[in-house]
Enzyme design. Structure first.
Site, short mmCIF file in Angstrom:
data_model
loop_
_atom_site.label_atom_id
_atom_site.label_comp_id
_atom_site.label_asym_id
_atom_site.label_seq_id
_atom_site.Cartn_x
_atom_site.Cartn_y
_atom_site.Cartn_z
N ASP A 27 9.29 3.83 -7.85
CA ASP A 27 8.45 5.03 -7.76
C ASP A 27 9.35 6.26 -7.65
OD1 ASP A 27 6.59 7.11 -6.93
OD2 ASP A 27 5.19 5.48 -6.54
N SER A 75 1.57 9.35 -9.15
CA SER A 75 1.77 7.89 -9.19
C SER A 75 0.50 7.16 -9.58
CB SER A 75 2.24 7.38 -7.83
OG SER A 75 3.53 7.85 -7.57
N HIS A 126 -1.53 1.99 -1.42
CA HIS A 126 -0.96 3.20 -2.01
C HIS A 126 -1.18 3.19 -3.52
CE1 HIS A 126 2.08 6.55 -1.88
NE2 HIS A 126 1.45 6.71 -0.73
N THR A 128 0.36 3.20 -6.50
CA THR A 128 0.90 2.27 -7.51
C THR A 128 0.30 0.87 -7.38
OG1 THR A 128 2.93 3.57 -7.56
CG2 THR A 128 3.01 1.40 -8.59
N GLU A 246 7.12 -3.05 -6.26
CA GLU A 246 7.37 -1.60 -6.31
C GLU A 246 8.37 -1.18 -5.23
OE1 GLU A 246 5.14 2.72 -6.20
OE2 GLU A 246 4.74 1.27 -4.65
N HIS A 255 10.79 13.35 -2.55
CA HIS A 255 9.94 14.45 -2.05
C HIS A 255 10.65 15.18 -0.91
CE1 HIS A 255 6.14 14.05 -4.21
NE2 HIS A 255 6.23 12.74 -4.11
N ASP A 293 7.48 5.33 -12.57
CA ASP A 293 6.23 6.02 -12.91
C ASP A 293 6.47 7.48 -13.28
OD1 ASP A 293 7.00 6.51 -10.29
OD2 ASP A 293 5.03 6.15 -9.42
N HIS A 294 7.54 8.05 -12.72
CA HIS A 294 7.89 9.46 -12.96
C HIS A 294 9.18 9.75 -12.22
CE1 HIS A 294 6.76 10.10 -8.82
NE2 HIS A 294 5.65 9.43 -9.06
#
Ligand code: ZN
Length: 422
Positions: A27, A75, A126, A128, A246, A255, A293-294
């Site tokens: 993630d 996500s 969460h 994902t 994950e 973040h 995912d990004h």
């Protein structure tokens, strides 16, 4: 004709072989995180740069934009694309813009009698992991997502046969105890991570912390690798399985613009990937696919026009900034407490700046200043506290890896995985 028959027999047996799938998602793991991990491991700058497990398995890239005009996915939307083959809006858990449920890849695999497993370091509810077994208008609707662990059934069975991760708060509530319900359905359940070793049969659910696991840099540095190993040991005796793993918290560190935190997560993920790769080596009927995912944070290796990246300051950072900041902010002696978390000296000017913010009671600014200081020391750059639209890496290992080579949309990864289900 004879040649074609041999060809057909070979192709049929070859195709029939590959049926287990290990799908691993980092993630927030943009390509820059793989770069950072590579150079962080390199301790002598004069030596040849060693390949990491990520370098070794890297086969392609994917674009990640959601189904709106923002270009930047969250996500939930990305996980929806990565497993249902359909892009949706940010916040969507495997539903379309008009909230129509999209068939998840684990719903499909369950219909085909696969044993389904999810291993995460976030809450199991969460975004994902949720997008693989639930359908929800908004990702933050955690209790409703938790309910679907039991309520969303295929062939009268829950979709997940094995789940390992955090999220006790969402599963054990006043109105409902999902873990107890799973136990009644015959699952071996546990809520104490120290007992992971004792999980010995399927179906099983290990839900260990109120929310996510602690950061790998702070505690349990190998928890994703250990849970992946446990999952594969339980899945090895099944007929065929789909395992989604994950590395949830690369994103959380991104973040926070916390490079040491992110690299500790990458290290745990690398170990989990090595375990998965070894499984493929010993079970060639397994395809391993890894992606993200990004990207999170707009991480850059090098900053402020300076041509160096000083990884020694990252090595000398012994905790997440979140944990260090909390302790330092409430410390009687900032200078004395400093050495517990950082093994490099806190210069006088920065000590004064942090002390000033501490005295002013401004914890948010204090944390920001600390983050900025660590990043300036190592010349690590960040452009955002959120996600970016950077393309993400695709890594693969196994007989069908050519399917995952080159540049593609993230929905293509789901389509290709789907084509391997049988
Ligand atoms: Zn995020």
């Amino acid at each position: 004709m004879k040649a074609c028959l041999i060809c057909l027999v070979f192709f049929t047996s070859f195709s029939a072989l590959s049926q287990n799938i290990i799908y691993m998602i980092g993630d927030g793991m943009g390509p820059n995180y793989l770069t950072a991990y590579r150079y962080w491991l390199q301790k002598n700058p004069n030596k040849q740069i060693d390949q990491t497990i990520f370098d070794e398995l890297w086969t392609g890239m994917a674009k990640t934009h959601p189904d709106d005009n923002t270009f930047i996915t969250d996500s939930a939307s990305a996980a929806t694309a990565l497993n249902t083959q359909v892009k949706s809006y940010n916040g969507a858990i495997s539903v379309t813009a008009d909230q129509t449920p999209l068939t998840t890849i684990l719903e499909k695999s369950k219909k085909l009698n696969y044993t389904n497993a999810i291993v995460v370091t976030s809450q199991i509810t969460h975004a994902t992991p949720a997008a693989f077994y639930a359908h929800q208008e908004l990702r933050k609707q955690y209790p409703q997502i938790a309910d679907q662990i039991v309520d969303n059934k295929i062939n009268n069975q829950p979709i997940l046969d094995l789940m390992l991760g955090g999220g006790i708060k969402d599963l054990i509530r006043d109105d409902r105890n999902i873990l107890a319900e799973l136990q009644q359905l015959g699952y071996q359940t546990q809520a104490d991570y120290a007992k992971l070793d004792q999980l010995n049969k399927l179906p099983a659910a290990g839900i260990y912390f109120d929310k996510g696991f602690p950061s790998a840099i702070d505690e349990y540095p190998n928890r994703l690798a250990d849970m992946t190993e446990k999952a594969l040991s339980l899945l090895a005796s099944t007929n065929k399985f789909f395992l989604m793993v994950e590395s949830s918290q690369i994103d959380w560190c991104g973040h926070s613009n916390d490079i040491a935190c992110a690299l500790a997560e990458m290290n745990d993920f690398a170990k989990a990937i090595k375990i998965a790769k070894h499984y493929v080596d010993t079970h060639p009927d397994t395809q391993l696919v890894i992606t993200a995912d990004h990207e999170t944070g707009g991480l850059s290796i090098g900053s402020d026009g300076v041509y160096k990246w000083q990884t020694q300051y990252i090595d000398q950072t012994k905790s997440s900034i979140r944990v260090a900041s909390k302790a330092l902010f409430s410390a009687k002696s900032l200078a004395k407490t400093w050495s517990k978390y950082f093994q490099f000296e806190l210069e006088e000017t920065n000590l004064q700046a942090l002390t000033k913010l501490q005295k002013a009671g401004d914890e948010k600014q204090f944390k920001q200043k600390l983050t900025q200081y660590i990043n300036e020391k190592s010349f690590t750059g960040w452009t955002s506290g959120g996600h970016t639209a950077a393309d993400v890496p695709i890594l693969s290992y196994g007989k069908h890896s050519q399917l995952f080579s080159g540049f593609m949309d993230n929905t293509e990864i789901a389509k290709k995985l789907d084509s391997l289900l049988r």
